[in-house]
Motif scaffolding. Structure first.
Motif: not given
Length: 297
Positions: A9-13, A41-45, A82-90
């Motif tokens: 869902g929303s990332i920025g907001q 945290d948002v990606h992981a949720e 940004a990429l690092t945080q997405a990778e962390r969640a994945r």
């Protein structure tokens, strides 16, 4: 029954809300600078709630936006963050990473008419920074045929699947926000051949009419709507903040899922949420899809 890709869902907001900080023209980029861990945290949720795709927090990372804050030299570092945080969640949850590419100059501003050659070069730079670390590129909130041509040209040699997200008028899903007929996108889609065509950051009520049109393009299609009351004139100014936009209070998780399940009934195989559509919405939608016998992939 169908295989359905469930976007987040929303990332920025969501980041702006969770930070509790005053919104700035840098939007979620500012939040990521000040609170980078919130992004992961948002990606992981979203993954935990049922999404299978993490959309990177790169929508607003553009030289044009950073230059206003004398931060243009930080573009590569911000993309990396940004990429690092997405990778962390994945790593903890599995799933795919979609490299988000937002409008070059501003959202919902087709009147700015970004030069196609200039846009292609700038998007190509972003693609080169992300291509080795994403599974696909997600072009978002394209409001005119000219915008579509610039960004599709910039992603043409990225070596990864490209999904094109188009934004339609709040009260007329048959027209792009530029006022052009949505059907005018067909020659551009035919030429650049994105793997999927989506409708995003539009009112959910406008999406069924839009889906009838993009369903004829011969590609997988889908939608992810926003939860704004409307795009206000106050937001259509230079360097606005999200204070100029108002969240709807009649679009809770069940109501949103009702809309999205209707899109699936129209043949959509990619659904999710955009601004103001949060983790609760995605979880409810995931449950509804499974209950209807669909497989989330």
């Amino acid at each position: 029954m169908a295989n359905i890709t469930l976007l987040d869902g929303s990332i920025g907001q969501e980041l702006v809300k969770r930070s509790g900080d005053k919104p700035t023209p840098l939007w979620s980029t500012r939040v990521m600078i000040d609170h980078p861990e919130l992004v992961g945290d948002v990606h992981a949720e979203y993954f935990r709630r049922g999404a299978t795709v993490a959309t990177t927090n790169t929508y607003a990372i553009h030289r044009s936006r950073l230059a206003r804050e004398q931060m243009e030299d930080q573009l590569a570092d911000l993309v990396n963050a940004a990429l690092t945080q997405a990778e962390r969640a994945r790593e903890s949850n599995g799933g795919c990473i979609a490299g988000a590419l937002g409008p070059l100059l501003a959202s919902y501003r087709p009147d700015l008419k970004p030069d196609v050659d200039d846009a292609a070069a700038k998007f190509s730079e972003l693609v080169n920074l992300m291509r080795e670390r994403v599974d696909l590129f997600l072009i978002e909130t394209v409001s005119s045929v000219q915008e579509a041509e610039g960004v599709l040209r910039g992603t043409a040699h990225g070596g990864k699947p490209v999904w094109l997200g188009l934004s339609v008028m709040d009260d007329d899903g048959t027209r792009l926000r530029s006022g052009e007929p949505l059907s005018d996108i067909a020659p551009v889609v035919d030429h650049f051949a994105p793997e999927a065509v989506l409708i995003n950051c539009s009112r959910p009520e406008a999406i069924p009419a839009a889906l009838k049109i993009i369903a004829k393009l011969g590609r997988p299609f889908g939608a992810y709507a926003n939860g704004f009351t409307r795009i206000t004139q106050g937001f259509l100014q230079d360097a606005p903040t999200v204070d100029a936009l108002e969240q709807r209070h009649d679009l809770g998780p069940d109501a949103y899922a009702d809309h999205a399940m209707g899109w699936v009934a129209q043949g959509a195989t990619i659904v999710g949420g955009c601004c103001e559509v949060g983790p609760d919405h995605i979880e409810t939608l995931a449950n509804r899809l499974r209950a209807a016998g669909h497989q989330i992939v």
